[in-house]
Motif scaffolding. Structure first.
Motif, mmCIF file in Angstrom:
data_model
loop_
_atom_site.group_PDB
_atom_site.id
_atom_site.type_symbol
_atom_site.label_atom_id
_atom_site.label_comp_id
_atom_site.label_asym_id
_atom_site.label_seq_id
_atom_site.Cartn_x
_atom_site.Cartn_y
_atom_site.Cartn_z
ATOM 1 N N LEU A 32 1.106 -1.336 -0.164
ATOM 2 C CA LEU A 32 -0.035 -0.306 -0.008
ATOM 3 C C LEU A 32 0.665 1.234 -0.307
ATOM 4 C CD1 LEU A 32 -2.811 0.981 0.408
ATOM 5 C CD2 LEU A 32 -2.683 1.172 2.647
ATOM 6 N N PHE A 33 1.098 2.211 -1.046
ATOM 7 C CA PHE A 33 1.727 3.397 -0.987
ATOM 8 C C PHE A 33 0.730 4.592 -1.295
ATOM 9 C CE2 PHE A 33 4.416 0.744 -3.526
ATOM 10 C CZ PHE A 33 5.321 1.023 -3.187
ATOM 11 N N ASN A 40 4.758 11.507 -6.449
ATOM 12 C CA ASN A 40 4.899 10.689 -7.581
ATOM 13 C C ASN A 40 4.801 9.365 -6.947
ATOM 14 O OD1 ASN A 40 5.262 12.971 -9.704
ATOM 15 N ND2 ASN A 40 7.466 13.425 -8.974
ATOM 16 N N ILE A 41 3.823 8.903 -6.827
ATOM 17 C CA ILE A 41 3.341 7.533 -6.456
ATOM 18 C C ILE A 41 3.613 6.613 -7.282
ATOM 19 C CG2 ILE A 41 2.245 6.210 -4.659
ATOM 20 C CD1 ILE A 41 2.334 7.959 -2.621
ATOM 21 N N PRO A 42 1.959 6.926 -7.579
ATOM 22 C CA PRO A 42 1.447 6.331 -9.588
ATOM 23 C C PRO A 42 2.944 5.904 -10.236
ATOM 24 C CG PRO A 42 0.430 8.339 -8.899
ATOM 25 C CD PRO A 42 1.366 8.471 -7.756
ATOM 26 N N GLN A 43 4.255 7.040 -10.626
ATOM 27 C CA GLN A 43 5.053 6.814 -11.592
ATOM 28 C C GLN A 43 5.614 6.052 -10.538
ATOM 29 O OE1 GLN A 43 4.131 9.846 -10.467
ATOM 30 N NE2 GLN A 43 3.296 10.398 -12.674
ATOM 31 N N PHE A 44 6.402 5.286 -9.531
ATOM 32 C CA PHE A 44 6.845 4.742 -8.793
ATOM 33 C C PHE A 44 6.679 3.499 -9.116
ATOM 34 C CE2 PHE A 44 8.091 2.791 -4.891
ATOM 35 C CZ PHE A 44 9.351 2.477 -4.282
ATOM 36 N N VAL A 45 5.116 3.249 -8.840
ATOM 37 C CA VAL A 45 4.796 2.126 -8.597
ATOM 38 C C VAL A 45 4.586 1.421 -9.650
ATOM 39 C CG1 VAL A 45 2.275 1.193 -8.205
ATOM 40 C CG2 VAL A 45 3.088 2.790 -6.594
ATOM 41 N N GLY A 46 3.894 2.054 -11.105
ATOM 42 C CA GLY A 46 4.517 1.554 -12.346
ATOM 43 C C GLY A 46 5.644 0.829 -12.234
ATOM 44 N N ARG A 47 6.522 1.918 -11.981
ATOM 45 C CA ARG A 47 7.835 0.882 -12.148
ATOM 46 C C ARG A 47 8.684 -0.120 -11.561
ATOM 47 N NH1 ARG A 47 13.775 2.312 -10.758
ATOM 48 N NH2 ARG A 47 15.078 2.619 -12.880
ATOM 49 N N LEU A 48 7.127 0.450 -10.401
ATOM 50 C CA LEU A 48 7.871 -0.986 -9.834
ATOM 51 C C LEU A 48 6.987 -2.188 -10.213
ATOM 52 C CD1 LEU A 48 9.158 -2.662 -7.034
ATOM 53 C CD2 LEU A 48 6.745 -1.453 -6.269
ATOM 54 N N LEU A 49 5.415 -2.298 -10.378
ATOM 55 C CA LEU A 49 5.197 -3.086 -11.571
ATOM 56 C C LEU A 49 6.017 -4.285 -12.583
ATOM 57 C CD1 LEU A 49 1.715 -1.158 -10.846
ATOM 58 C CD2 LEU A 49 2.421 -3.912 -9.799
ATOM 59 N N LEU A 68 0.230 -5.318 -20.688
ATOM 60 C CA LEU A 68 -0.974 -5.434 -20.260
ATOM 61 C C LEU A 68 -0.807 -4.260 -18.945
ATOM 62 C CD1 LEU A 68 -1.787 -9.873 -19.471
ATOM 63 C CD2 LEU A 68 -2.936 -7.704 -20.990
ATOM 64 N N LEU A 69 0.284 -4.364 -18.508
ATOM 65 C CA LEU A 69 0.811 -3.396 -18.042
ATOM 66 C C LEU A 69 -0.044 -1.956 -18.692
ATOM 67 C CD1 LEU A 69 3.728 -4.177 -15.855
ATOM 68 C CD2 LEU A 69 1.545 -3.784 -14.613
ATOM 69 N N THR A 70 0.944 -1.909 -19.065
ATOM 70 C CA THR A 70 0.364 -0.571 -20.028
ATOM 71 C C THR A 70 -0.927 -0.231 -20.600
ATOM 72 O OG1 THR A 70 2.634 -1.220 -21.256
ATOM 73 C CG2 THR A 70 1.286 0.698 -22.325
ATOM 74 N N GLN A 71 -1.503 -1.311 -20.389
ATOM 75 C CA GLN A 71 -3.557 -1.100 -20.640
ATOM 76 C C GLN A 71 -3.775 -0.816 -19.453
ATOM 77 O OE1 GLN A 71 -3.928 -4.019 -23.471
ATOM 78 N NE2 GLN A 71 -2.551 -3.963 -25.178
ATOM 79 N N GLY A 72 -3.348 -1.235 -18.525
ATOM 80 C CA GLY A 72 -4.133 -1.434 -17.076
ATOM 81 C C GLY A 72 -5.105 -2.305 -17.093
ATOM 82 N N THR A 73 -4.836 -2.996 -17.490
ATOM 83 C CA THR A 73 -5.739 -4.594 -17.589
ATOM 84 C C THR A 73 -5.046 -5.995 -17.080
ATOM 85 O OG1 THR A 73 -4.787 -4.895 -20.613
ATOM 86 C CG2 THR A 73 -6.918 -3.974 -19.514
ATOM 87 N N VAL A 77 -3.007 -7.102 -10.583
ATOM 88 C CA VAL A 77 -3.013 -6.154 -10.501
ATOM 89 C C VAL A 77 -4.163 -5.262 -10.255
ATOM 90 C CG1 VAL A 77 -1.339 -3.599 -10.897
ATOM 91 C CG2 VAL A 77 -0.542 -5.473 -11.686
ATOM 92 N N HIS A 78 -4.829 -4.757 -8.604
ATOM 93 C CA HIS A 78 -5.485 -3.747 -9.061
ATOM 94 C C HIS A 78 -5.204 -2.425 -7.964
ATOM 95 C CE1 HIS A 78 -7.760 -7.632 -10.010
ATOM 96 N NE2 HIS A 78 -6.458 -8.522 -9.111
ATOM 97 N N TYR A 79 -6.111 -1.671 -8.682
ATOM 98 C CA TYR A 79 -5.995 -0.003 -8.390
ATOM 99 C C TYR A 79 -6.477 0.258 -6.824
ATOM 100 C CZ TYR A 79 -1.411 0.184 -11.631
ATOM 101 O OH TYR A 79 -0.305 0.079 -11.916
ATOM 102 N N ILE A 80 -6.414 1.007 -6.463
ATOM 103 C CA ILE A 80 -7.423 2.063 -5.609
ATOM 104 C C ILE A 80 -7.277 2.615 -5.172
ATOM 105 C CG2 ILE A 80 -8.561 1.071 -2.818
ATOM 106 C CD1 ILE A 80 -7.454 -1.662 -2.441
ATOM 107 N N HIS A 81 -8.268 3.362 -5.433
ATOM 108 C CA HIS A 81 -8.043 5.465 -5.515
ATOM 109 C C HIS A 81 -9.153 6.160 -4.062
ATOM 110 C CE1 HIS A 81 -5.715 5.216 -8.877
ATOM 111 N NE2 HIS A 81 -6.382 4.715 -10.080
#
Length: 86
Positions: A32-33, A40-49, A68-73, A77-81
């Motif tokens: 959980l970030f 820039n948490i989303p950028q860090f998480v994207g790189r980590l993923l 699949l990551l690039t497309q968000g599918t 991987v599940h995001y909670i906003h």
């Protein structure tokens, strides 16, 4: 399209910790970030993923997992906003 992003100086210590956990095969099953938007948490998480999920373990941007990551599918991987945060 590469999914590797540059790390900010502020992210470097956390990145190193994540990298060491992976090398030691002690990576947690969930993370959980949380933090201010300017971090820039989303950028860090994207790189980590990308680092974790890439078929070649290099965030190649070409393999199925990277696409699949690039497309968000990616099914693992599940995001909670926060409401209204998008």
């Amino acid at each position: 399209c590469s999914i590797m992003l540059e790390l900010t100086e502020a992210h470097a210590p956390l990145w190193e910790k994540m990298h060491q956990l992976r090398l030691k095969k002690r990576f947690p099953h969930a993370l959980l970030f949380v933090g201010p938007r300017h971090e820039n948490i989303p950028q860090f998480v994207g790189r980590l993923l990308a680092f974790l999920m890439c078929d070649s373990e290099s965030a190649c941007g070409e393999c199925r997992a990277c696409h699949l990551l690039t497309q968000g599918t990616h099914p693992d991987v599940h995001y909670i906003h926060q409401d209204g945060a998008g």
